[in-house]
Design an enzyme around this catalytic site. Structure first.
Site, PDB file in Angstrom:
ATOM      1  N   ASP A 117     109.991  24.065  32.125  1.00 33.10           N
ATOM      2  CA  ASP A 117     109.784  25.124  31.139  1.00 33.10           C
ATOM      3  C   ASP A 117     109.958  24.502  29.757  1.00 33.10           C
ATOM      4  O   ASP A 117     110.398  23.344  29.629  1.00 33.10           O
ATOM      5  CB  ASP A 117     110.782  26.266  31.387  1.00 33.10           C
ATOM      6  CG  ASP A 117     110.300  27.575  30.769  1.00 33.10           C
ATOM      7  OD1 ASP A 117     110.721  28.641  31.242  1.00 33.10           O
ATOM      8  OD2 ASP A 117     109.487  27.514  29.835  1.00 33.10           O
TER       9      ASP A 117
HETATM   10  C1  GLC Z   1     108.691  29.978  27.687  1.00 31.59           C
HETATM   11  C2  GLC Z   1     108.842  30.700  29.003  1.00 31.59           C
HETATM   12  C3  GLC Z   1     107.812  30.326  30.040  1.00 31.59           C
HETATM   13  C4  GLC Z   1     106.501  29.956  29.345  1.00 31.59           C
HETATM   14  C5  GLC Z   1     106.759  28.702  28.544  1.00 31.59           C
HETATM   15  C6  GLC Z   1     105.492  28.246  27.807  1.00 31.59           C
HETATM   16  O1  GLC Z   1     109.958  29.592  27.199  1.00 31.59           O
HETATM   17  O2  GLC Z   1     110.127  30.625  29.633  1.00 31.59           O
HETATM   18  O3  GLC Z   1     107.679  31.447  30.913  1.00 31.59           O
HETATM   19  O4  GLC Z   1     105.490  29.729  30.312  1.00 31.59           O
HETATM   20  O5  GLC Z   1     107.812  28.872  27.604  1.00 31.59           O
HETATM   21  O6  GLC Z   1     105.140  29.177  26.834  1.00 31.59           O
END
Ligand code: GLC
Length: 724
Positions: free
Chosen positions: A252
């Protein structure tokens, strides 16, 4: 290039740093920054916002790097790209996986036309805690709903073949148990038994992997003290080795960097070594290889086998997408706005999600001229898109405008009368005056989209601002009224729900929210949604969910504030046995509204459930045998409508305490007035067994099973099945 063998030949030609550069995605939106990273060999970037800009980056990757490896282009397409569908929690309320699959298909076509090849969805985090704002992004408190809807989204996004023009890679997230963050506080600690982890939180991901999800995203949280981004047992032992997941695990955003704050890594180098060694394949943040093409990682830090495995996973996905054959998209064919067809699909989806929580007959509005007062922030707000919508998502209209279109005969007065922040109190007086001259009042309240989704945990689950005061002001007038809720999580309604004659839970329904809500309020559509999450009576009651254990002291009566009279043997509710049971002394038992709850404008009758057999052996089940549960449903009302038949199972005696109910099957069906149909749901090995939590041991234990089937948890009929 075909997938498989050519990838290995390509890997053999790549240098150590060129391989590492494939193991990261950067989210730098500025084109010139991204182009520099692409020249340095990065394997993936976030969507640069157009087909042309994407083609430019792909051209740099193909023509200006040593091996010409095309890029994965990622973006959060969670419930729509241009045409915005209902939030996933609302989609779960439809109890119709086709709603999710259609969202996936439409969203993938729109996103792919702009060059997106990878969405970070579906989010399938089971959550029993509405304080966590991200419940909006998932499919609620139930394991089966998250599994079924998650698999439907994977099919929708990925289609029959990843190389098809309208297909994009799915990403099952957030692996795993992110929805169990302590206190419902985003990013917080998760600590639970393997028994619960397996049976509740891992199951939807196993289903997503079985459905062919190309990628999985690691979650921010720890599980039993170990951050998932560096959790070898979860990322490699379970996901890749036990389940055979052959796709790529992506971190993430800054999830690897966060290992420093978690306190398990000395520095970024250490964090990268721990996460990539544990089984992470792609770091989200661009920290593996610097823009100048250098990396601190050497074969002394990571084995060549591990790096080659990660690169192979990434390159095989690119090959499966057809990117080596043609990484470009036709800018002239980019879909930049909804079409009549996608709007129609979004409207149909939006009409299937609302849940009629209460109704004394106030809804639907009578088909005669009416003086209607429409009040509340959602009377004329267009903020219906919900969480995780990009800036280019197609806006929604207002409920007021939709009502004017749906029922031009209505004498409609629109007075917001309250706000999400309560900054302008005292507007209820004008609403009270207007209500006096109205036949019915519609109170449209809820949560603004920005108060739902990531980093929006709330300790107070009531309607924000002075919206509750508005509901009471309208109730005080004595004029018939209905409440419409537009929100992204279960709310606490206990302060006013008893005063509301009718309540429609409409959620954040996306681009077509206005027409969908208007058509339900006026009766053009008969609502049939069912709650995918329990509505708590108080934030203090959380977590509250239907599939709880019975405990050794289950309560049977609500909280009692007066002291116990210690006259042992007293019969009735005051007796000692009832007193010392699991409940709150200041709350009635159970949630305000239970999982699976939902009403209709018509009524349905049920026949007795019939089993295809009343006895089956565990060996037969393991061999694939199923037991069918059939039940006849009849529309006994005057209006066509959809019913949602639900099948719950209870294993009353087992080696480990079992939930009092587990949803094991459901079917939504439409019935005309007077029409009957027989619904048949099958139960097999997976439905009757459970994970013991001892490694990957799954068992079906002999004994009597209770099967409960009907329209709602409190309206089921029971029949028993004996497993030998
Ligand atoms: C965010 C979220 C995740 C998302 C990622 C990219 O922090 O936790 O669900 O896909 O960043 O945007």
């Amino acid at each position: 290039m075909s997938a498989g063998t050519d990838v290995d030949a390509l890997i053999a030609r790549m240098s150590w740093t060129e391989k590492l550069a494939q193991l990261q995605i950067s989210y730098r939106p500025r084109l010139e920054d991204a182009a520099e990273l692409v020249r340095a060999g990065i394997g993936a970037v976030f969507w640069p916002r157009s087909a042309e800009a994407t083609n430019e980056l792909q051209r740099v990757a193909v023509e200006e790097t040593p091996h010409g490896i095309p890029l994965l282009i990622g973006l959060d397409v969670v419930h729509g790209q241009r045409t915005i569908f209902p939030i996933p929690l609302a989609q779960a309320a439809s109890f119709d996986p086709a709603v999710a699959e259609t969202d996936g298909r439409v969203s993938a076509a729109e996103a792919a036309s702009g060059g997106v090849t990878w969405t970070f969805a579906p989010m399938i985090d089971v959550s029993r805690d509405p304080r966590w704002g991200r419940v909006a992004e998932g499919f609620g408190e139930d394991t089966l709903l998250n599994a079924v809807f998650g698999a439907a989204k994977v099919r929708g996004y990925q289609g029959s073949h990843l190389a098809d023009p309208g297909s994009i890679l799915a990403c099952a997230k957030h692996y795993v148990a992110y929805g169990a963050a302590e206190g419902g506080r985003d990013y917080n600690t998760v600590d639970m038994s393997d028994y619960r982890l397996r049976n509740v939180y891992l199951e939807p991901f196993r289903a997503a992997v079985e459905a062919g999800a190309g990628t999985v995203m690691a979650s921010f949280n720890t599980v039993a003290g170990r951050p998932v981004h560096a959790h070898r047992q979860l990322l490699t032992d379970v996901l890749k080795e036990e389940w055979g997941f052959a796709g790529a695990v992506v971190g993430d955003a800054s999830g690897v960097v966060n290992l420093l704050a978690h306190g398990i890594a000395e520095d970024l180098h250490d964090a990268l070594v721990q996460s990539l060694s544990a089984g992470l394949d792609v770091e989200m943040g661009g920290h593996v290889v610097a823009p100048d093409g250098t990396s601190s990682l050497t074969p002394d830090d990571l084995t060549v086998e591990r790096v080659d495995d990660a690169v192979r996973r990434v390159l095989r996905l690119k090959a499966a997408l057809g990117l080596f054959d043609d990484p470009y998209v036709d800018p002239a064919a980019e879909l930049t706005a909804p079409t009549a067809a996608t709007r129609a699909a979004a409207l149909e989806a939006a009409e299937r999600c609302p849940v009629l929580l209460k109704n004394d007959g106030t809804l639907p509005l009578p088909e005669r001229p009416l003086r209607v007062l429409l009040t509340g922030p959602y009377a004329d707000s267009t903020d219906h898109l919900g969480a995780w919508v990009q800036s280019f998502g197609e806006p929604a209209g207002s409920l007021a405008d939709a009502l004017r279109v749906e029922r031009p005969d209505l004498e409609l007065t629109v007075l917001p009368g309250a706000s999400f922040d309560g900054a302008d109190p005292g507007r209820q007086a004008e609403v009270t005056r207007a209500a006096a001259g109205s036949d019915v009042v519609l109170v449209a309240v809820g949560e603004p989209s920005h108060l739902t989704g990531e980093a929006t945990s709330r300790a107070d689950l009531r309607l924000p601002g002075d919206q509750e005061a508005l509901v009471h002001a309208v109730a005080d007038t004595g004029v018939p009224f209905a409440v419409v809720l537009a929100n992204g999580r279960p709310l606490v309604t206990s302060a006013w729900i008893h005063r509301a004659p009718a309540v429609l839970e409409a959620w954040h329904l996306g681009t077509e929210a206005g027409p969908a809500i208007a058509r339900i309020l006026t009766g053009a559509v008969n609502p049939a949604g069912r709650l995918p999450m329990s509505f708590p009576r108080s934030a203090g009651q959380v977590p509250v969910h239907y599939d709880h254990e019975n405990t050794g002291r289950p309560a049977t009566t609500g909280g009692r504030m007066q002291p116990l009279v210690h006259d042992i043997g007293l019969e009735g509710p005051g007796n000692v046995e009832e007193w010392f049971t699991s409940k709150y002394r200041d709350l009635p038992l159970g949630p305000q509204f239970a999982f699976g709850h939902g009403l209709s404008y018509t009524t349905f009758g049920y026949g007795a459930p019939v089993l295809s057999r009343t006895e089956v052996s565990a060996d037969e089940l393991r061999g694939g045998a199923t037991v069918e549960v059939s039940i006849q449903v009849t529309n006994t009302g005057q209006r066509a409508g959809d019913e949602v038949v639900q099948l719950y199972v209870r294993d009353p005696v087992a080696s480990l305490a079992q939930p009092v109910r587990r949803l094991r099957g459901f079917r939504r069906l439409r019935l005309e007035p007077g029409e009957s149909a027989t619904v048949t749901l099958a139960l097999g090995w997976r439905d009757l067994g459970f994970w013991t939590g001892r490694g990957n041991e799954f068992v079906v234990e002999p004994g009597r099973f209770e099967l409960h089937v009907g329209p709602r948890l409190d309206a089921t009929q029971q029949c028993d099945l004996v497993v030998t």
